[in-house]
Design a protein around this motif. Structure first.
Motif, mmCIF file in Angstrom:
data_model
loop_
_atom_site.group_PDB
_atom_site.id
_atom_site.type_symbol
_atom_site.label_atom_id
_atom_site.label_comp_id
_atom_site.label_asym_id
_atom_site.label_seq_id
_atom_site.Cartn_x
_atom_site.Cartn_y
_atom_site.Cartn_z
ATOM 1 N N ILE A 64 31.086 37.865 38.263
ATOM 2 C CA ILE A 64 32.145 38.831 38.567
ATOM 3 C C ILE A 64 32.489 39.668 37.344
ATOM 4 O O ILE A 64 32.870 39.145 36.292
ATOM 5 C CB ILE A 64 33.379 38.090 39.086
ATOM 6 C CG1 ILE A 64 32.972 37.412 40.403
ATOM 7 C CG2 ILE A 64 34.540 39.051 39.297
ATOM 8 C CD1 ILE A 64 34.064 36.709 41.092
ATOM 9 N N CYS A 98 41.155 46.933 45.455
ATOM 10 C CA CYS A 98 42.495 46.460 45.806
ATOM 11 C C CYS A 98 43.210 47.471 46.673
ATOM 12 O O CYS A 98 42.658 48.477 47.045
ATOM 13 C CB CYS A 98 43.313 46.204 44.552
ATOM 14 S SG CYS A 98 42.685 44.829 43.629
ATOM 15 N N PRO A 135 39.406 47.835 41.164
ATOM 16 C CA PRO A 135 40.723 48.089 41.755
ATOM 17 C C PRO A 135 41.266 49.485 41.437
ATOM 18 O O PRO A 135 42.095 49.997 42.168
ATOM 19 C CB PRO A 135 41.615 47.006 41.139
ATOM 20 C CG PRO A 135 40.878 46.512 39.946
ATOM 21 C CD PRO A 135 39.426 46.685 40.249
ATOM 22 N N CYS A 178 42.607 39.436 47.568
ATOM 23 C CA CYS A 178 42.442 39.707 46.127
ATOM 24 C C CYS A 178 42.339 38.352 45.420
ATOM 25 O O CYS A 178 42.234 37.317 46.087
ATOM 26 C CB CYS A 178 43.626 40.543 45.609
ATOM 27 S SG CYS A 178 43.376 41.197 43.934
ATOM 28 N N GLY A 179 42.372 38.362 44.091
ATOM 29 C CA GLY A 179 42.253 37.123 43.333
ATOM 30 C C GLY A 179 43.481 36.232 43.494
ATOM 31 O O GLY A 179 44.556 36.697 43.859
ATOM 32 N N GLN A 225 29.344 40.624 41.699
ATOM 33 C CA GLN A 225 30.486 41.379 42.230
ATOM 34 C C GLN A 225 31.056 42.297 41.158
ATOM 35 O O GLN A 225 31.301 41.873 40.030
ATOM 36 C CB GLN A 225 31.571 40.422 42.718
ATOM 37 C CG GLN A 225 32.841 41.142 43.197
ATOM 38 C CD GLN A 225 33.867 40.176 43.759
ATOM 39 O OE1 GLN A 225 33.583 39.436 44.695
ATOM 40 N NE2 GLN A 225 35.056 40.170 43.189
ATOM 41 N N HIS A 253 34.587 44.933 44.980
ATOM 42 C CA HIS A 253 35.946 44.580 45.396
ATOM 43 C C HIS A 253 36.917 45.703 45.041
ATOM 44 O O HIS A 253 36.901 46.225 43.934
ATOM 45 C CB HIS A 253 36.409 43.277 44.728
ATOM 46 C CG HIS A 253 37.870 43.021 44.906
ATOM 47 N ND1 HIS A 253 38.438 42.760 46.136
ATOM 48 C CD2 HIS A 253 38.899 43.040 44.028
ATOM 49 C CE1 HIS A 253 39.745 42.615 45.991
ATOM 50 N NE2 HIS A 253 40.060 42.787 44.727
ATOM 51 N N MET A 311 41.893 41.086 33.570
ATOM 52 C CA MET A 311 40.532 41.509 33.941
ATOM 53 C C MET A 311 39.999 42.672 33.100
ATOM 54 O O MET A 311 38.800 42.933 33.116
ATOM 55 C CB MET A 311 40.458 41.844 35.424
ATOM 56 C CG MET A 311 41.318 42.999 35.853
ATOM 57 S SD MET A 311 41.268 43.223 37.657
ATOM 58 C CE MET A 311 39.559 43.686 37.920
ATOM 59 N N GLU A 316 37.343 32.302 36.897
ATOM 60 C CA GLU A 316 37.886 33.166 35.836
ATOM 61 C C GLU A 316 38.945 32.512 34.937
ATOM 62 O O GLU A 316 39.874 33.195 34.493
ATOM 63 C CB GLU A 316 38.436 34.477 36.446
ATOM 64 C CG GLU A 316 37.412 35.230 37.276
ATOM 65 C CD GLU A 316 37.941 36.536 37.913
ATOM 66 O OE1 GLU A 316 38.997 37.033 37.483
ATOM 67 O OE2 GLU A 316 37.276 37.042 38.826
ATOM 68 N N ILE A 364 37.784 36.090 45.804
ATOM 69 C CA ILE A 364 37.592 37.328 45.053
ATOM 70 C C ILE A 364 37.310 37.051 43.579
ATOM 71 O O ILE A 364 36.827 37.922 42.855
ATOM 72 C CB ILE A 364 38.818 38.245 45.233
ATOM 73 C CG1 ILE A 364 39.029 38.542 46.721
ATOM 74 C CG2 ILE A 364 38.678 39.559 44.476
ATOM 75 C CD1 ILE A 364 37.804 39.100 47.432
ATOM 76 N N GLY A 365 37.591 35.855 43.124
ATOM 77 C CA GLY A 365 37.212 35.540 41.746
ATOM 78 C C GLY A 365 38.165 34.610 41.032
ATOM 79 O O GLY A 365 37.807 33.510 40.653
ATOM 80 N N SER A 366 39.407 35.047 40.846
ATOM 81 C CA SER A 366 40.280 34.212 40.030
ATOM 82 C C SER A 366 40.914 33.103 40.868
ATOM 83 O O SER A 366 41.245 33.293 42.033
ATOM 84 C CB SER A 366 41.364 35.058 39.359
ATOM 85 O OG SER A 366 42.159 35.697 40.317
ATOM 86 N N ASP A 390 34.298 44.545 40.315
ATOM 87 C CA ASP A 390 35.696 44.775 40.707
ATOM 88 C C ASP A 390 36.117 46.175 40.284
ATOM 89 O O ASP A 390 36.053 46.516 39.108
ATOM 90 C CB ASP A 390 36.627 43.779 39.995
ATOM 91 C CG ASP A 390 36.435 42.356 40.493
ATOM 92 O OD1 ASP A 390 35.996 42.182 41.641
ATOM 93 O OD2 ASP A 390 36.747 41.426 39.718
HETATM 94 C C1 MET Z 1 42.955 43.273 40.802
HETATM 95 S S1 MET Z 1 41.414 42.855 41.423
HETATM 96 C C2 MET Z 1 41.158 41.287 40.764
HETATM 97 C C3 MET Z 1 39.772 40.835 40.880
HETATM 98 C C4 MET Z 1 39.470 39.638 40.064
HETATM 99 N N1 MET Z 1 38.097 39.244 40.211
HETATM 100 C C5 MET Z 1 40.363 38.488 40.496
HETATM 101 O O1 MET Z 1 39.984 37.775 41.363
HETATM 102 O O2 MET Z 1 41.449 38.312 39.978
#
Ligand code: MET
Ligand SMILES: [Zn+2]
Length: 733
Positions: free
Chosen positions: A524, A616, A574, A697-698, A570, A614, A463, A457, A404-406, A572
């Protein structure tokens, strides 16, 4: 008579004392005695702060974790012995904890209690009024306070279809709860009165409040959302000591019986801009002149704001902000203005009056105009078949894997960031460390065999805060902490002018990552809804306008990223579903806004750029129409903790869907076998060519070894699944 009433002064304290006490106690570094003493000292400080500025304020308001949990325990939903702190905290955190949910569209999370199947409530000695903290003081000073039964019933895990029986049982329980403060003025907080449906519940509510008003001098306080006019009118017939009314355009103040004060809720509790007190004085003075007893109050509890403005502000903000403590001052000033207006119309103003007016005049400056003209909304993206075809050059296998990214953030990284802030590290040196981290993340993902990669990230503290730091028009505060839940705090940035890119947002990091691998790397970005939802909005600017302006800033970035050859983007969001308006009549407008904002961000991308969305954890029942209007190519959800059947509502949508292979919030290792079973369960609801495999999630909060173990298992599960489907043919639709 004019008085001032405030509530919800942040329990976090001026220097995050609350956080330190809670975490110290939980980790064992603070003894029980010191912990309780510390809380008492904090409560004393809060009371002193109120006392300095306002006439009326709650006592015993300092929760041990969350006011809803306090109420649930006080009513015996979770029987605890008096003083059983371990038992209390077990309900708040740890394995058996109650679920957390966002509170009335704010960023505070409350613990969601479960109501008993049969309406029976047995107040627990030692947990009710006065509450455990501030017990001694509460009997001398301030208004004992409780969350009301309507808010409990509406906000529970299992709201009853019919409230009658529950409210009847709760009447007895509340009467028992208030016995220690019988005859005193009690503040009953009922934010749920503003929800849809309160009108239908009125008969039961009137009976409840009417009975309680015989035991105590009852002040009934709805907040956040103005209740329907019919609800306000009906409440105004009760023999209350005070009735709260949110002053908003179009809201007319009700006639109340003699002896009832109108609690006029006038200053903001969710926004940070100073109030135009002189204008407010004009509005309120006719009412004050009628002899009606008026208490001026905030429109929301003050804990959604930082404690006070405690840092030097940039020019555009200096002298314009009001946090919690400044709100108290505003109430005091407003009272002074109203008093002078009503007493001395004839005679020339006294020196005190002149000072009050001068102060109020100096207090407020009107906002600069919101100077932003959005460009036309782009036409919708090319049809899905065209996009799918164009995206085949990504050469993805069946069941593509991604994250998801982080990636985990090490202490080292956080230290680098701290040193950058304090200037102990310069930008160049910092960038070298970030590159190092990105390199490691890419290497790891290649070794694992993931298909769509991320840079990880490492440069982002948070974020939203990260984007606020890189966009002009945002002020990310240094010390503006507010409580999110428990001991968790965050710093909402302040949007004060149309956001503009000062520098690229994600370009440099994404391109660097892409330069290290032939596999596609995702750019992202935090989406416009979430950026607006998790910031304080500009003065006089609607959520909608802020979202559109943010979308425009992101659009430029996204275009630039694509023009440099990035093939996957992407967004995000949430906050998307938590921002779903509480009032049903506002929902169609919100859906339209979400669709427009998303289109503004990604609408101009060529068909070969794959757009991911994305989201959450939320209530996915409401999700489908949003996916229809947003029309992303792939959506990833935080669904690993839910029953896979939640996908039922999403069948037939022709997009890639990654419902979550494992729960990122748990440190536990999930074996490949278990992940495979989960993926197979998803396949009962969607065709194989649509299933994506990703964590839900991340991975930012996980330890590196925890993340590694589960990613390994996840990739292994995807491989086995492909085998079961006869090899890894290309992904397409
Ligand atoms: C709370 S959603 C977080 C998405 C973010 N790209 C991550 O991976 O942390
Ligand atoms: Zn997420």
């Amino acid at each position: 008579m004019i008085r001032t009433l405030a509530y919800g002064l942040p329990r976090l304290g001026p220097n995050r004392e609350y956080k330190r006490l809670l975490e110290g106690f939980w980790s064992g570094s603070i003894s029980r005695e010191d912990f309780l003493e510390g809380l008492e000292a904090l409560e004393a400080l809060r009371l002193a702060t109120y006392r300095e500025q306002v006439d009326l304020y709650p006592a015993g308001e300092l929760s041990l974790y969350d006011p809803m949990l306090d109420l649930a325990v006080a009513l015996g939903l979770y029987p605890l012995d008096p003083g059983d702190l371990e038992g209390y905290y077990a309900l708040a955190r740890g394995k058996e904890a109650l679920p957390l949910r966002k509170w009335f569209g704010t960023n505070y999370h409350y613990l969601v209690p479960r109501l008993p199947e049969r309406p029976r409530y047995t107040p627990q000695p030692g947990w009710g009024l006065p509450y455990p903290v501030g017990r001694n003081q509460a009997l001398k000073e301030g208004l004992p306070t409780l969350l009301g039964p309507y808010t409990l019933l509406r906000m529970a895990q299992n709201p009853p279809d019919r409230l009658g029986a529950h409210l009847e049982a709760l009447t007895e329980a509340y009467v028992e709860l208030v016995q220690p403060v019988r005859g005193r003025t009690v503040l009953l907080q009922e934010p749920a009165l503003g929800l849809d449906g309160a009108e239908e519940d009125l008969p039961h509510l009137l009976a409840f409040y009417g009975t309680l008003a015989q035991e105590v001098s009852l002040v009934l306080l709805p907040y956040y959302l103005p209740p329907a006019p019919r609800v306000v009118e009906a409440l105004a017939t009760l023999p209350l000591r005070g009735l709260g009314v949110i002053l908003a355009p179009g809201v007319s103040l009700p006639q109340v019986p003699k002896g009832t004060a109108l609690v006029v809720e006038v200053v903001e509790g969710l926004g940070v801009w100073r109030t135009n007190l002189l204008a407010l004085g004009e509005v309120l003075s006719p009412l004050a002149e009628t002899g009606q007893e008026v208490w001026v109050a905030p429109k929301a509890p003050l804990y959604h704001l930082p404690w006070e403005v405690a840092e030097p502000l940039p020019g555009a903000l200096a002298g314009r902000l009001a946090f919690a403590r400044e709100r108290l001052k505003e109430l005091a000033l407003l009272k002074a203005i109203l008093l002078t207006r009503t007493t001395s119309q004839e005679s020339p103003p006294s020196p005190e009056e002149e000072t009050a007016f001068a102060q109020a005049r100096a207090w407020y400056t009107p906002p600069p105009p919101w100077d932003f003209r959005p460009s036309p909304v782009p036409a919708s993206r090319p049809p899905r078949e065209e996009r799918s075809k164009a995206q085949q050059n990504l050469a993805l296998p069946l069941f593509p894997t991604t994250t998801i990214g982080s990636f985990p953030q090490t202490k080292e990284l956080r230290d680098f960031r701290k040193r950058l802030r304090s200037r102990a590290l310069d930008q160049t040196a910092y960038w070298l460390h970030i590159q190092e981290a990105i390199r490691a993340n890419i290497r790891l993902q290649e070794e694992l065999g993931l298909d769509v990669l991320v840079h990880g990230e490492p440069e982002r503290s948070d974020m939203v805060e990260f984007f606020a730091e890189r966009l002009e028009g945002f002020y990310p505060t240094q010390k503006g902490f507010v409580l999110s839940y428990g001991s968790r705090v965050w710093r909402p940035p302040i949007l004060f002018a149309p956001p503009r890119r000062r520098e690229p947002l994600v370009l440099r990091e994404t391109l660097f990552a892409q330069s290290l691998t032939p596999k596609p790397v995702k750019a992202i970005l935090t989406g416009p809804i979430t950026l607006a939802a998790w910031s304080y909005l500009p003065q006089g600017v609607e959520f909608r306008e802020a979202v559109i302006a943010l979308a425009e800033a992101l659009r430029e970035e996204v275009k630039e990223v694509a023009s440099h050859g990035i093939r996957v983007v992407q967004v995000d969001e949430p906050a998307l579903l938590e921002k779903l308006p509480l009032k049903a009549k506002e929902r169609p407008g919100y859906l339209a806004l979400v669709g427009e904002a998303f289109l503004r961000v990604v609408g101009e991308l060529p068909p070969e750029v794959q757009v991911h969305l994305h989201l959450c954890y939320s209530d996915y029942a409401a999700l489908r129409p949003f996916l229809e209007v947003m029309d992303p190519d792939v959506v990833s959800l935080e669904g690993a903790r839910q029953d896979p059947s939640f996908l039922q509502t999403l069948t037939g949508l022709s997009l890639g869907l990654g419902p979550g292979a494992f729960d990122v919030h748990s440190p536990l290792e999930v074996p490949a076998e278990e992940i495979l079973t989960r993926l197979q369960a998803y396949l009962r609801y969607l065709p194989a060519e649509r299933l994506w495999v990703n964590p839900d999630c991340g991975l930012k909060t996980r330890k590196p070894e925890e993340a590694l173990a589960n990613l390994k298992n996840m990739v292994e599960a995807a491989k086995r699944l492909r085998k079961a489907f006869g090899g890894s043919h290309a992904h397409g639709s």
